[in-house]
Design a protein around this motif. Sequence first.
Motif, mmCIF file in Angstrom:
data_model
loop_
_atom_site.group_PDB
_atom_site.id
_atom_site.type_symbol
_atom_site.label_atom_id
_atom_site.label_comp_id
_atom_site.label_asym_id
_atom_site.label_seq_id
_atom_site.Cartn_x
_atom_site.Cartn_y
_atom_site.Cartn_z
ATOM 1 N N HIS A 152 6.399 7.139 4.011
ATOM 2 C CA HIS A 152 4.959 7.371 4.025
ATOM 3 C C HIS A 152 4.780 8.866 4.179
ATOM 4 C CE1 HIS A 152 0.844 7.302 6.065
ATOM 5 N NE2 HIS A 152 0.661 6.978 4.800
ATOM 6 N N GLU A 157 1.086 4.218 -2.823
ATOM 7 C CA GLU A 157 0.796 5.635 -2.548
ATOM 8 C C GLU A 157 1.943 6.517 -3.048
ATOM 9 O OE1 GLU A 157 -2.275 5.806 1.218
ATOM 10 O OE2 GLU A 157 -0.213 6.431 1.536
ATOM 11 N N HIS A 160 -5.952 9.689 4.316
ATOM 12 C CA HIS A 160 -4.510 9.951 4.188
ATOM 13 C C HIS A 160 -4.384 11.460 4.022
ATOM 14 C CE1 HIS A 160 -0.292 9.541 2.673
ATOM 15 N NE2 HIS A 160 -0.651 10.650 2.038
ATOM 16 N N ASP A 176 -2.077 8.770 8.322
ATOM 17 C CA ASP A 176 -3.344 8.075 8.075
ATOM 18 C C ASP A 176 -4.215 8.164 9.321
ATOM 19 O OD1 ASP A 176 -2.490 7.403 5.572
ATOM 20 O OD2 ASP A 176 -2.116 5.287 6.018
ATOM 21 N N LYS A 208 0.801 -1.219 0.000
ATOM 22 C CA LYS A 208 0.000 0.000 0.000
ATOM 23 C C LYS A 208 0.845 1.286 0.000
ATOM 24 C CE LYS A 208 -2.770 2.398 3.407
ATOM 25 N NZ LYS A 208 -1.631 3.018 4.076
ATOM 26 N N HIS A 237 -10.074 5.336 5.763
ATOM 27 C CA HIS A 237 -9.188 6.255 6.497
ATOM 28 C C HIS A 237 -8.941 7.481 5.644
ATOM 29 C CE1 HIS A 237 -6.049 4.395 3.958
ATOM 30 N NE2 HIS A 237 -5.272 5.421 4.266
HETATM 31 ZN ZN LIG Z 1 -1.325 7.040 3.869
#
Ligand SMILES: [Zn+2]
Length: 406
Positions: free
Chosen positions: A249, A64, A332, A253, A60, A330
């Motif tokens: 990241h 992203e 982000h 989140d 994931k 969620h």
């Molecule tokens: Zn995220």
Amino acid sequence: MSKYFKKWMNTVKLLITLLLLVSSLIGAELKELTWKKGETFLTFLQSHNIPQTLYFELEKNDRELCSEITAGIKYQVLEENNEMVQVLIPISEEMQLHLYKEKGEFVFTTSPISFEEITQTIAIPINYSPYQDLLDATSNKALANEFVRAFNQVANFKRMRKGDHVAIKYTQRIRMGQYYGTPTIHAALVEVKKKQTYIFKNDGDGLYYDEKGRNLTSFFMKTPVSYTRISDRFTYKRFHPILKRYRAHLGIDYAAPRGRKIYATASGKVIFKGRKGGYGKTIEIRHEGGFKSLYAHMSKYAPGVYSGKWVKQGTHIGYVGSTGVSTGPHLHFGLYKNGRAINPEKIIRVTKNTLKGKAKKEFIAYTKEVSQNLLDTIKNKPQPLNITQFDKQTDLKELLVAKVEA
Ligand SMILES: [Zn+2]
């Protein structure tokens, strides 16, 4: 090679072509290309005949990251016998996606971007305006812009005359013999008729303060959603000891039930509304001070929100969902300063924006030392930075090193 690929290559603006000088790689060619508008990581794979499974098998966070590629960004391709064997695509000032061919198949990884950093203090006498004189002296547009932006609310440049001065202590990144990214201004001084106005960056929140430790930004940010928990935090460039690779990241989140309302973190202008690769339904808002916020994985946009619309802090802009790459509902939330991803928690936590107690004392002591340094620089007038001395071959080395490791 497909017809489509040839056509694509022809339309790409070729900026720099450098021949590798290493004997083992004669026949290899490094190209710097510009990421086209409308191009996505998936269309890029397609045009190079790389199976899309490469993308769908990524986890994931990596998917992203593929959505962080921005149109207009310059990236490097290493070709051997006219065939792409490696590619480096920046997703921030510090991180890049790296694809390389190994045993006939492409491997995906992320790696830090190498650059040099120069910190210096310069002083410039005013002839025309701070912006123009800084630009003339340093040829550094990003520095001139950041300087003007930093002083926006504290100094009136229109009152400046010949004989006045500006002084700046800043750090500039240099890559391939060119200025790279937005410089960090640690402290700066505007002197009008021998009267000084200072700004000092507080490393804790990245905002500017005066010599008494007072915050100069009236602007603050609010948490964009009422969340149940933070399911993933911001990591810029963390080396994963087990995977033996860098991870990132570029946001935070917030886990929250589907349909929960999402609000603008601060006032600004909506500059993007639409699907954005792994981010799914996304809204981006540009704020004052070079800030941009990003809200991803929405299930729905709020009615009446469109690209170009001005919104106030707290305006309802959408609903929590899990569109794009998402394991559950969620938000982000990404925050960027001058195009560089920053940790939203650092900014949102300092909502009250005041230094207190020991931190304040230390900050004031620091401002005394740096302001003296700026004043001395005006007296001594050192020469601005000359970047021609820096290595233009950084990128070649990166690709070569990567090749050896592969
Ligand atoms: Zn995220």
